[in-house]
Design an enzyme around this catalytic site. Structure first.
Site, mmCIF file in Angstrom:
data_model
loop_
_atom_site.group_PDB
_atom_site.id
_atom_site.type_symbol
_atom_site.label_atom_id
_atom_site.label_comp_id
_atom_site.label_asym_id
_atom_site.label_seq_id
_atom_site.Cartn_x
_atom_site.Cartn_y
_atom_site.Cartn_z
ATOM 1 N N ARG A 34 0.858 -1.185 0.000
ATOM 2 C CA ARG A 34 0.000 0.000 0.000
ATOM 3 C C ARG A 34 0.894 1.236 0.000
ATOM 4 N NH1 ARG A 34 -5.314 -1.929 2.242
ATOM 5 N NH2 ARG A 34 -5.210 -4.089 1.515
ATOM 6 N N GLU A 55 0.898 4.010 1.156
ATOM 7 C CA GLU A 55 0.185 4.817 2.150
ATOM 8 C C GLU A 55 0.626 6.276 2.058
ATOM 9 O OE1 GLU A 55 -2.202 3.994 4.013
ATOM 10 O OE2 GLU A 55 -2.196 1.798 3.924
ATOM 11 N N ARG A 105 -0.286 2.499 12.661
ATOM 12 C CA ARG A 105 -0.858 1.191 12.304
ATOM 13 C C ARG A 105 -0.797 0.856 10.818
ATOM 14 N NH1 ARG A 105 -4.640 4.870 12.803
ATOM 15 N NH2 ARG A 105 -6.455 4.666 11.458
ATOM 16 N N HIS A 106 -0.132 1.699 10.027
ATOM 17 C CA HIS A 106 -0.021 1.431 8.587
ATOM 18 C C HIS A 106 1.430 1.198 8.166
ATOM 19 C CE1 HIS A 106 -4.016 3.395 8.565
ATOM 20 N NE2 HIS A 106 -4.242 2.487 7.628
ATOM 21 N N GLU A 165 -8.748 -2.396 13.935
ATOM 22 C CA GLU A 165 -9.225 -3.353 12.925
ATOM 23 C C GLU A 165 -8.082 -4.293 12.566
ATOM 24 O OE1 GLU A 165 -10.149 -1.558 8.995
ATOM 25 O OE2 GLU A 165 -9.092 -3.365 8.323
ATOM 26 N N SER A 214 -10.626 -7.505 7.611
ATOM 27 C CA SER A 214 -11.866 -7.110 6.949
ATOM 28 C C SER A 214 -12.184 -8.095 5.844
ATOM 29 C CB SER A 214 -11.822 -5.662 6.476
ATOM 30 O OG SER A 214 -10.985 -5.565 5.400
ATOM 31 N N ARG A 258 -0.585 -6.284 12.598
ATOM 32 C CA ARG A 258 -1.507 -5.641 13.545
ATOM 33 C C ARG A 258 -1.902 -6.599 14.663
ATOM 34 N NH1 ARG A 258 -5.817 -1.846 10.371
ATOM 35 N NH2 ARG A 258 -4.304 -0.473 9.378
HETATM 36 P P1 AMO Z 1 -8.083 -4.549 4.027
HETATM 37 O O1 AMO Z 1 -7.569 -3.497 3.133
HETATM 38 O O2 AMO Z 1 -8.962 -4.103 5.124
HETATM 39 O O3 AMO Z 1 -8.907 -5.642 3.189
HETATM 40 O O4 AMO Z 1 -6.863 -5.367 4.636
HETATM 41 C C1 AMO Z 1 -7.091 -6.492 5.458
HETATM 42 C C2 AMO Z 1 -6.282 -6.383 6.735
HETATM 43 O O5 AMO Z 1 -4.892 -6.228 6.432
HETATM 44 C C3 AMO Z 1 -4.290 -5.353 7.361
HETATM 45 N N1 AMO Z 1 -3.765 -4.172 6.642
HETATM 46 C C4 AMO Z 1 -2.664 -3.484 6.994
HETATM 47 N N2 AMO Z 1 -1.780 -3.634 7.991
HETATM 48 C C5 AMO Z 1 -0.756 -2.760 8.089
HETATM 49 N N3 AMO Z 1 -0.561 -1.746 7.212
HETATM 50 C C6 AMO Z 1 -1.415 -1.541 6.190
HETATM 51 N N4 AMO Z 1 -1.200 -0.556 5.325
HETATM 52 C C7 AMO Z 1 -2.529 -2.437 6.044
HETATM 53 N N5 AMO Z 1 -3.539 -2.543 5.165
HETATM 54 C C8 AMO Z 1 -4.267 -3.601 5.540
HETATM 55 C C9 AMO Z 1 -5.364 -4.936 8.340
HETATM 56 C C10 AMO Z 1 -6.631 -5.156 7.559
HETATM 57 O O6 AMO Z 1 -7.750 -5.406 8.389
HETATM 58 N N6 AMO Z 1 -9.010 -7.645 0.188
HETATM 59 C C11 AMO Z 1 -9.508 -7.170 1.449
HETATM 60 C C12 AMO Z 1 -9.854 -8.310 2.398
HETATM 61 C C13 AMO Z 1 -11.019 -9.167 1.974
HETATM 62 O O7 AMO Z 1 -12.042 -8.587 1.591
HETATM 63 O O8 AMO Z 1 -10.907 -10.415 2.056
HETATM 64 C C14 AMO Z 1 -8.451 -6.280 2.086
HETATM 65 O O9 AMO Z 1 -7.308 -6.226 1.694
HETATM 66 O O10 AMO Z 1 -5.331 -5.803 9.456
#
Ligand code: AMO
Length: 448
Positions: free
Chosen positions: A209, A211, A217-218, A356, A359, A407
């Site tokens: 990502r 970001e 948390r990212h 979170e 998801s 996380r």
């Molecule tokens: P989402 O974008 O919510 O959903 O990502 C799922 C989980 O991955 C973790 N996460 C991260 N952890 C740290 N840094 C980040 N930048 C980051 N982005 C995500 C979180 C998050 O809850 N494809 C969908 C999932 C699905 O629908 O099955 C998805 O990627 O814990």
């Protein structure tokens, strides 16, 4: 002589043994020198004469000597090897360490986050830092076990993709092909394609990502633990994610109670039934508890996630809480709108201790509906060629979810920043090194 692990010598009092490892600390009392030697299995005290004083922290040494019981006043009940020591007869230095940039011998590594990350190759060795990644390994093992028990087959998917998955601008371009390619934002598209192959799959993947901001948390590269199930309806999906979540956390509690103690945290509280709320119900509760009126917001704010987790703990003795039915508009294109009220989608997040960690959603499974929604969101269906192919040739109803490994680890050990729960965290400013600091000497690719 055969090298033994430190944990193996506890029962070898009176025997001559050889152990190899790193000098953790050294205490020089002139005539007698004490060295704490560390290997993968523990730490043991070595007692020797003044020649040992030439050793320095992190030197790699092999020591031969006799295992002795420690005098009563020297016993350390806190460690497995606290009743013994090795009287050094001979030692060999395999690798000499330079002077360390900070004190490494204490139970707590007292450095700032930038220093912790700037010296990652070193700080990862510290017993307390290392423990974080034993917990992480247990999260992974617990997840694998739980997913397998649900009949999921593990698959391995690429991280270079033709399509961007989650929409938005937070995507890393791959500058190699004559056409556009991306690093996956999530393994989403591939796991859905695998449903008609195995019906139930799980995978562990890196997700990238770009970001745009720095938060606690990212990460720009995270590890996702995903499941996807065919022939499944919304309530069964909720059951599945809660089961996998609970089993994963239970596995860690079973494997590493000593690490919870080391971090002074309690194991996760898991109730028989994870409380479930719709987003709007959660916002209503938050409004009643705090007066904060976010009842029309499309998502939970970070402080809302914290508040609703406190509510779950107080009212259901649960560190987990599931939030469902987020607005369709705000979720990724593949989320299925609720047929009873299409403004909201059949989607969910799982919160753990105020954040979170997962998801997912029931997915749109109709080819034409997907093409239409992609167009409506301003995306080009041609960019989703392979993904859409799966829907042309028989796609059952399906859905799934994704956990964030770092996380979960962060919250299990009450770490204040997700970067501490990643071996080599990447963010806007860091790819191994802190980029603003290093940019001067580091060649940067010319921008086209
Ligand atoms: P989402 O974008 O919510 O959903 O990502 C799922 C989980 O991955 C973790 N996460 C991260 N952890 C740290 N840094 C980040 N930048 C980051 N982005 C995500 C979180 C998050 O809850 N494809 C969908 C999932 C699905 O629908 O099955 C998805 O990627 O814990």
């Amino acid at each position: 002589m055969k090298k033994l692990f430190i944990e193996e010598i506890v029962s070898k009092v009176g025997d001559e043994v050889q152990v190899c490892g790193w000098v953790n600390t050294i205490r020089d009392h002139k005539k007698v020198v004490f060295v704490d030697l560390r290997d993968r299995s523990g730490i043991v005290q070595i007692v020797g004469e003044s020649s040992l004083s030439s050793l320095a922290p992190e030197d790699v040494v092999c020591i031969t000597g006799v295992v002795k019981e420690r005098p009563a006043h020297m016993i350390n009940e806190k460690v497995k090897t606290g009743k013994i020591e090795i009287e050094c007869a001979e030692y060999k230095v395999l690798s000499k360490a330079q002077t360390l940039p900070f004190d490494f011998g204490k139970e707590e590594l007292d450095v700032t986050l930038p220093v912790l990350l700037d010296y990652r190759a070193l700080t990862l060795r510290h017993p307390k830092v290392r423990s974080i990644f034993l917990v992480q390994e247990a999260v992974m093992a617990g997840f694998r076990k739980a997913a397998q028990e649900l009949g999921c087959v593990e698959v391995f998917v690429p991280t270079i993709s033709f399509s961007s998955t989650e929409g938005g601008a937070e995507v890393f371009n791959v500058d190699y092909y004559d056409y556009k390619a991306f690093l996956i934002q999530s393994p989403q598209l591939y796991k859905q394609i695998m449903v008609p192959v195995f019906e139930r799959v799980y995978l562990i993947s890196h997700a990238y990502r770009a970001e745009p901001s720095m938060t606690t948390r990212h990460l720009s590269e995270a590890t996702q633990l995903d499941c996807e199930f065919g022939f499944i309806e919304f309530d069964e999906l909720l059951d599945a994610l809660e089961e996998v979540g609970k089993k994963t956390l239970e596995h860690v509690s079973k494997m590493h109670p000593e690490i919870f103690e080391q971090f002074n945290v309690v194991p996760p509280k898991l109730s028989a039934k994870v409380p479930r709320l719709t987003l709007r119900e959660a916002q209503e509760i938050i409004f009643k508890r705090t007066g904060r009126d976010n009842r029309h917001e499309p998502d939970l704010e970070p402080e809302d996630e914290k508040e609703i987790s406190i509510w779950a703990l107080e009212t259901h003795a649960s560190d987990l809480v599931t939030i469902t039915h987020f607005p369709t508009e705000k979720r990724a294109f593949y989320s299925k709108p609720n047929p009873k009220d299409p403004t909201y989608s059949l989607s969910y997040d799982l919160l753990f201790r105020g954040i979170e960690i997962l998801s997912g959603s029931q997915r749109i499974d109709d080819y034409q509906e997907l093409v239409d929604i992609l167009k409506k969101k301003g995306m080009n269906p041609d960019d989703f060629h392979m993904y859409l192919q799966a829907f042309k040739y028989g796609m059952p109803p399906h859905g799934g979810f994704s956990f964030g490994l770092e996380r979960i680890t962060m919250k299990l050990l009450n770490l204040s920043n997700v970067r501490e729960a990643s071996l080599f965290p990447r963010d806007m400013e860091r790819v191994d090194v802190h980029l603003p600091t290093f940019n001067h000497g580091h060649s940067r690719k010319e921008k086209k």
